[in-house]
Motif scaffolding. Structure first.
Motif, PDB file in Angstrom:
ATOM      1  N   GLY A 544       0.785  -1.232   0.000  1.00 23.51           N
ATOM      2  CA  GLY A 544       0.000   0.000   0.000  1.00 23.51           C
ATOM      3  C   GLY A 544       0.810   1.270   0.000  1.00 23.51           C
ATOM      4  O   GLY A 544       0.232   2.357  -0.020  1.00 23.51           O
ATOM      5  N   GLY A 545       2.140   1.184   0.008  1.00 22.33           N
ATOM      6  CA  GLY A 545       2.953   2.386   0.067  1.00 22.33           C
ATOM      7  C   GLY A 545       3.089   3.062  -1.280  1.00 22.33           C
ATOM      8  O   GLY A 545       3.026   2.427  -2.335  1.00 22.33           O
ATOM      9  N   ALA A 546       3.269   4.365  -1.254  1.00 23.61           N
ATOM     10  CA  ALA A 546       3.462   5.151  -2.475  1.00 23.61           C
ATOM     11  C   ALA A 546       4.182   6.434  -2.102  1.00 23.61           C
ATOM     12  O   ALA A 546       4.110   6.906  -0.961  1.00 23.61           O
ATOM     13  CB  ALA A 546       2.129   5.473  -3.150  1.00 23.61           C
ATOM     14  N   ALA A 547       4.891   6.998  -3.058  1.00 28.78           N
ATOM     15  CA  ALA A 547       5.577   8.266  -2.828  1.00 28.78           C
ATOM     16  C   ALA A 547       4.561   9.377  -2.600  1.00 28.78           C
ATOM     17  O   ALA A 547       3.450   9.359  -3.140  1.00 28.78           O
ATOM     18  CB  ALA A 547       6.480   8.606  -4.011  1.00 28.78           C
ATOM     19  N   MET A 548       4.940  10.362  -1.803  1.00 32.60           N
ATOM     20  CA  MET A 548       4.030  11.446  -1.448  1.00 32.60           C
ATOM     21  C   MET A 548       3.708  12.290  -2.674  1.00 32.60           C
ATOM     22  O   MET A 548       4.603  12.844  -3.304  1.00 32.60           O
ATOM     23  CB  MET A 548       4.652  12.322  -0.372  1.00 32.60           C
ATOM     24  N   PRO A 549       2.434  12.393  -3.043  1.00 30.68           N
ATOM     25  CA  PRO A 549       2.084  13.243  -4.187  1.00 30.68           C
ATOM     26  C   PRO A 549       2.266  14.711  -3.835  1.00 30.68           C
ATOM     27  O   PRO A 549       2.334  15.094  -2.664  1.00 30.68           O
ATOM     28  CB  PRO A 549       0.608  12.891  -4.441  1.00 30.68           C
TER      29      PRO A 549
END
Length: 979
Positions: A544-549
Motif C-alpha cells: 500500500g505504500g506510495a511516494a508522497m504526491p
C-alpha cells in the motif's frame, strides 16, 4: 410560471419562448463567426439554466464553506504574516458590496463567494493572534512546575500536558504557557495536581521535509510551546488552587480513569487497549504490531473517536429510546416521541464527547451529529449534504486551522462521498418506484433482498469512504490499504452490532457494578476484529505504500471531487476530468535527489538504484522513517543498507552524488579546511567560514535556521563538479601544480606521489578529482588521535548549551544527541595534531605525514599514539574533564590555534616566493640573455571580487520555511545575507 421558464413541472419541460428559439437558430448562410457566437450563446444559456436549477435546489449554499476553507488555506499559504486590520476591512467591503448588489443575482453570488474567502482568511488570522502561543526558543534542561491539565497513556508511562507556573532553566527569555512531558511509570499525578519535574524541553520541530507535516504549527494551535521528557519521577508540589479550566476538567478525568480501571479489570491483552480507545479515546499502550496490522488492513480509523463512533452511539440511543416509547400507544399517538429520542441521543452524545477526552476529532464529530439531531427537532432531513456543509462551516469558524489536519480532511471527505453516493442511489430508487416496477414477493425473496441490501450497503460504504479518504491518506501518510474493503466488510458488523452497543451498555451499568458481562461481549467482538486485521494485513503486506504526491495534485483532485459531489445536474460529471488529472499527477511526484534535516546532522542521497542512502554519524530513526515513507520506500530504518556503510570519521561524513560529486556532512570545525576544497556541497550544523562559500555551496547553521529542512533537485545539464570562476579548481594534469592545504602552489619537495591515499576500512577514498592526494605513499594508514577529551575548542552557543545541559543532568544519550561527539576531540591538542584528526578517511596527506613523522620523531615531548580506524568508536567512552580543567584546555587550544594561523601564514609567504621564482625561470629570453617578453603577473582577485557559489546554481531548492517567519515557525534573526 413564465412561458420561457426552463424548469420542469411534473417531469415536463416547457418549450422555450419563440424569441429564444429564433435566437438559437442561426441562418444557414450565416458566416462561421456568427454561427460560433450563436453556439456560445446557446451554451451560456444552458449553463445558466443548470445553475438556476442547482441554486433553487439549495446546492449553492454548499459552496459557502468551501469558499471559507479556501480563504483559510490562502492565509496559511501567504509568504508572510498579513495584517488583521487589512483582512477585516477587505471582508467588510466585500460583504457591503454583496448587500448593495443583492438585486443582481449573478454579481451577488460571485461577491458572496469572494466575501467568504476573505472571511476565512480573516478568521484564521484572528485565531492566530488570539492564541499567541509562547514558544520555547531552544532546547533546554530545567525544572518545570505547573498543574497537570491532561494526561494520556503511553507505552510504559503517560504523556502529561502541564499548564506552566514556572520554568527554571538557564538563558531563557520566553516561558511557554503549557508543555507536554512524557513520564515513565504508573504513579503519575492526576489532572489538577501541582507537579515539579526536571525535564528536557525543546520547541516542536518543523516539517521533516518540505511540504511535510508541520509539528510546530500543530503545537502552536494547541497552545503547546514545548515538548520533551522528564528525568526520573515527577514530584507532587503544592501550587495552590488550579485554574478554573483545570478544576472543571478534573471530575471528567476522574470518570475517565475509573472507566479505564474497570476495563483493565475485565479485559486483558490488546483488547483492553482497543476498548479504552473506543470508549474514552485513549489508545495508549497498544503494541506497535497491532497498530501496524490495523493500519495496513484499513481499520485504524476504529482507534480514533470520530464520526463513526459518534454515529453508532447516538444512533443506538436514538433507536432504543424511540422504540421503547413506541411500545406505549398513548405516547406514540399523541406525543412527538421522535423528537424526544433525538433529545436523548443529543444529551448522551454530549456525555460521550466529554468522557472521550474532548479531542478535536471528537468535537468535530459531535458538531456533525448534533446538527443532524437538530434537523430532526426542526422537522428537516437528518442526513443531507446541507447539514454536512453547515457542520463544516461551524467547525471552520471555530477552528479554521483544522482545514490543514488530516483528520478534518479525511472525515469530511468520507462523509461527503457517502452522502453524495447515497443521495444518488436514493434518487434512482425513487425513479424506479415511480415506474411501478414490481418486486418479487414472499418471505424468502424479502429476506434475500434485505441481506443483499445489507451486504451491498457495506461494500458501497467502504468504496465511497475509500474514494474520499485515499487521496488524503496518500498525501499525509503515503500509504493506502488495498484490501480495506474486505477488512471493513468483515469487521464493521462486529463493531456496529456487537462492540459499540455492548460498550454503551457497559458504561451505563458501571455505576451499578454490572459492567463485566457487556465488557466480555466487547472483548469477543474486538478479538474477532483483531483477527480480521491480522489476516488482511498479512495479505496486504507492504503493497500500500506510495511516494508522497504533490500538493498541486491533491488540490486538483479535491476540486474535481467537490464539483462531482456537490452538484446534482449532469454537468457534475465534468469533475471527473480534474480527478483523473490529479491522480495522474500523483503518479509522478517530485523526487528530490538530496534531503537535509533541519538540524544539519543527517542527509539522504539518492543512489543509482533510485533509493535513498542515509549519510549520518548517528541516524535519527524518526526522520529516516518519514524520508523513506515519503519516497514510497518500504524499507525499515533499522535494516542494513539504509545507512551508508562507511564514509564517516570523527569530524563528519562524506557521500557521493550519482555523478560522482562529493557531499560533505561537516560535524566538526576541523572538517572545513578539507571539505571546502573537495566537496561540491557542505552541510553542517555549525557556522561555516565565509571563505568556504567561494569554493563550494554551503548549507550551514545560518541557512538551516532560516529554511528548516531542505530538499534539493539537481539541475539537469549541470555537473556537480567544480565550477569555473567560482573558486573551485579541477585536478591539474601536472603534479607540480598540486594545491596545498592553504590553497597555494605546494613546493616541489612536497610532491612525492600522485596516487590516491589508501583509505582505512569503512571510509571513502579521497576525491580522485582533488590534487591533494600526494605527499604520502599509497600504503599509508589513516589514523586518528586518542585525545582524552570530547570537547571542541570553540562551538556555537546552541551546541555549547546542549552539551552543558546534558552534562548538568548526566545524560549521556542527550550529550550524544547534542553533538558533543568524539570527533570534537582534536580541539584540545596542539595545532599540528589537531589537523591530523581529519586525516581519517578524508584525504589530507599533510596531516597524515605530520602524524607519522610525529609518532617516530625522537625526543618528542609527548608520545603520539597511532590508532586504527575501528579505535575511533572507543572515544565516546572517554570521561569528560571537569569544568575548570576543560576551560583551561579550551583557552590553551585557542592560543595554539593562533600559533597555527601564524605558521600557516608563513607557509603561504614561502609559497608566494616559490611561485614568483617559477615564473621568472619560465620567461622567454633572447640570444643576448635579455628579456623579450616581460614576466606576466596575474593578480589574484580579492575576496570581495569573488562571487560566492550559489546553491541555486546547481540545485533546485525546496525549503520547509519561507525567509519571512510566521508565528508558529522557529525564531530566526536575519543576518547580513538576508538584507
Amino acid at each position: 410560471m413564465a412561458e420561457s421558464d426552463p424548469h420542469p413541472i411534473e417531469g415536463v419541460r416547457d418549450p422555450p419562448a419563440p424569441d429564444f428559439a429564433r435566437r438559437w437558430q442561426a441562418p444557414a448562410d450565416a458566416r462561421f463567426a456568427a454561427r460560433l457566437a450563436d453556439r456560445l450563446d446557446l451554451l451560456r444559456l444552458g449553463i445558466g439554466a443548470w445553475l438556476e436549477r442547482e441554486i433553487e435546489a439549495g446546492r449553492g449554499f454548499l459552496w459557502l464553506p468551501v469558499a471559507f476553507g479556501v480563504g483559510s488555506l490562502l492565509y496559511f499559504a501567504l509568504p508572510s504574516e498579513p495584517s488583521a486590520v487589512a483582512l477585516s476591512l477587505l471582508a467588510l467591503v466585500l460583504w457591503g458590496m454583496a448587500w448593495a448588489g443583492r438585486r443582481r443575482a449573478g454579481l451577488v453570488r460571485l461577491v458572496l463567494l469572494l466575501a467568504m474567502v476573505a472571511t476565512g482568511a480573516t478568521a484564521s488570522k484572528l485565531r492566530t493572534d488570539a492564541l499567541a502561543t509562547r514558544v520555547l526558543e531552544r532546547q533546554v534542561t530545567g525544572t518545570v512546575t505547573g498543574w497537570v491539565e491532561a494526561r494520556k497513556a503511553r507505552r510504559g508511562g503517560y504523556r502529561l500536558t502541564i499548564l506552566v507556573a514556572g520554568l527554571d532553566a538557564r538563558r531563557i527569555t520566553t516561558i511557554p504557557q503549557r508543555v507536554t512531558v512524557t513520564v515513565r511509570g504508573r504513579d503519575v499525578p492526576k489532572v489538577g495536581e501541582g507537579i515539579s519535574a526536571l525535564a528536557r524541553l525543546r520547541p516542536a520541530s518543523g516539517p521533516v521535509l518540505p511540504g511535510g507535516y508541520d509539528f510546530a504549527r500543530d503545537s502552536f494551535y494547541r497552545g503547546v510551546g514545548a515538548t520533551g521528557f522528564a528525568y526520573g519521577k515527577v514530584k507532587r508540589v503544592d501550587l495552590g488552587p488550579a485554574p478554573l479550566s483545570i478544576r472543571l476538567r478534573a471530575p471528567l478525568e476522574d470518570i475517565r480513569e475509573a472507566i479505564r480501571a474497570r476495563i483493565d479489570a475485565s479485559l486483558t491483552g490488546e483488547s483492553r487497549y482497543v476498548a479504552t480507545a473506543l470508549i474514552i479515546g485513549d489508545a495508549g499502550g497498544l503494541s506497535e504490531k497491532t497498530e501496524d496490522e490495523l493500519r495496513l488492513s484499513g481499520l485504524a480509523h476504529i482507534l480514533s473517536v470520530s464520526g463513526l463512533h459518534m454515529a453508532l452511539v447516538s444512533g443506538a440511543i436514538y433507536w432504543t429510546v424511540r422504540a421503547g416509547l413506541a411500545l406505549v400507544p398513548a405516547l406514540a399517538l399523541r406525543r412527538p416521541i421522535k423528537k424526544w429520542a433525538a433529545i436523548a441521543a443529543l444529551l448522551l452524545s454530549g456525555f460521550y464527547l466529554l468522557i472521550s477526552g474532548l479531542d478535536v476529532a471528537a468535537q468535530r464529530s459531535f458538531v456533525m451529529t448534533s446538527i443532524a439531531f437538530l434537523a430532526i427537532l426542526a422537522d428537516r432531513r437528518a442526513i443531507s449534504m446541507r447539514n454536512v456543509a453547515l457542520a463544516g462551516l461551524v467547525v471552520l469558524a471555530v477552528t479554521p486551522e483544522s482545514i490543514l489536519s488530516a483528520s478534518f480532511q479525511m472525515s469530511f471527505a468520507a462523509t461527503v462521498a457517502l452522502v453524495a453516493g447515497f443521495e444518488l442511489m436514493a434518487e434512482r430508487h425513487r425513479r424506479r418506484l415511480a415506474t411501478n416496477a414490481s418486486l418479487p414477493r414472499g418471505r424468502a425473496a424479502l429476506l434475500s433482498r434485505r441481506l443483499l441490501l445489507f451486504g451491498g450497503g457495506m461494500v458501497v460504504t467502504s468504496l465511497l469512504g475509500g474514494l474520499g479518504t485515499t487521496p488524503f491518506a496518500l498525501y499525509h501518510f503515503q500509504r493506502m490499504a488495498p484490501l480495506s474493503i474486505l477488512a471493513n466488510v468483515a469487521a464493521m458488523p462486529l463493531t456496529d452490532f456487537l462492540v459499540m452497543p455492548a460498550a454503551l451498555i457497559a458504561v451505563l451499568l458501571m455505576p451499578f457494578g454490572l459492567e463485566a458481562p457487556p465488557l466480555a461481549i466487547v472483548g469477543w467482538g474486538i478479538d474477532g476484529m483483531l483477527v480480521v486485521a491480522a489476516k488482511v494485513s498479512e495479505w496486504s503486506g507492504q503493497s500500500g505504500g506510495a511516494a508522497m504526491p504533490s500538493a498541486t495534485a491533491l488540490l486538483i483532485f479535491i476540486a474535481g471531487f467537490a464539483w462531482l459531489a456537490l452538484w446534482r445536474e449532469r454537468w457534475r460529471l465534468a469533475g471527473l476530468a480534474p480527478m483523473v488529472l490529479g491522480a495522474a499527477l500523483a503518479l509522478y511526484p517530485a523526487r528530490p535527489g538530496l534531503l537535509v534535516s533541519a538540524d544539519g546532522r543527517q542527509i539522504a542521497l539518492r543512489g543509482e538504484d533510485g533509493r535513498y542512502s542515509i549519510v549520518a554519524r548517528k541516524q535519527d530513526r524518526f526522520v529516516t522513517d518519514i524520508w523513506l515513507r515519503s519516497d514510497g520506500d518500504p524499507r525499515d530504518a533499522a535494516l542494513p543498507g539504509v545507512v551508508q556503510a562507511g564514509g564517516c570519521d570523527a569530524s563528519g561524513c562524506v557521500g557521493r552524488l550519482p555523478d560522482g560529486g562529493l557531499v560533505a556532512l561537516a560535524l566538526d570545525r576541523s572538517a572545513f579546511e578539507e571539505d571546502c576544497r573537495r566537496a561540491v556541497l557542505i552541510v553542517s550544523p555549525l557556522a561555516v567560514p565565509a571563505s568556504c562559500g567561494l569554493h563550494t555551496a554551503v548549507l550551514d547553521r545560518h541557512a538551516l535556521n532560516r529554511a528548516g529542512s531542505i530538499a534539493l533537485i539537481q539541475r539537469e545539464g549541470i555537473l556537480s563538479g567544480p565550477v569555473e570562476g567560482l573558486g573551485n579548481s579541477a585536478a591539474p594534469e601536472d603534479p607540480a601544480k598540486a594545491i596545498a592545504p592553504n590553497g597555494l602552489t605546494a613546493p616541489d619537495e612536497a610532491i612525492a606521489s600522485n596516487a590516491p591515499i589508501a583509505p582505512a576500512d569503512g571510509f571513502l577514498p579521497a576525491d580522485p578529482r582533488s590534487s591533494n592526494t600526494a605527499a604520502v605513499s599509497a600504503t599509508a594508514e589513516a589514523v586518528i588521535l586518542d585525545t582524552g577529551t570530547a570537547r571542541p575548542p570553540a562551538r556555537d552557543d546552541e551546541t555549547e548549551s546542549r552539551a552543558a545541559d546534558a552534562a548538568d543532568v548526566g545524560d549521556l544519550a542527550a550529550a550524544e544527541a547534542s553533538g558533543t561527539d568524539a570527533g570534537a576531540a582534536a580541539g584540545a591538542l596542539p595545532p599540528d595534531r589537531q589537523r591530523s584528526v581529519i586525516a581519517l578517511g578524508r584525504g589530507d596527506p599533510e596531516a597524515l605525514a605530520s602524524v607519522v613523522e610525529g609518532a617516530s620523531r625522537p625526543g618528542a615531548a609527548e608520545p603520539v599514539p597511532v590508532l586504527s580506524a575501528p579505535a575511533q568508536t572507543e572515544l565516546s567512552d572517554v570521561p569528560e574533564a571537569d569544568p575548570p580543567e576543560r576551560y583551561a584546555r579550551e583557552r590553551l587550544a585557542r592560543e595554539r590555534n593562533a600559533e597555527a594561523r601564524d605558521a600557516e601564514q608563513r607557509y603561504a609567504d614561502q609559497g608566494d616566493a616559490k611561485e614568483n621564482a617559477l615564473q621568472d625561470r619560465e620567461v622567454e629570453r633572447s640570444a643576448d640573455d635579455e628579456d623579450v617578453l616581460p614576466p606576466t603577473v596575474v593578480e589574484a582577485p580579492s575576496q570581495s571580487e569573488l562571487r560566492p557559489v550559489q546553491l541555486a546554481d546547481r540545485f533546485e531548492v525546496l525549503t520547509a520555511y519561507a525567509p519571512v517567519r510566521r508565528p508558529w515557525m522557529p525564531r530566526y534573526e536575519p543576518g547580513p545575507d538576508d538584507q
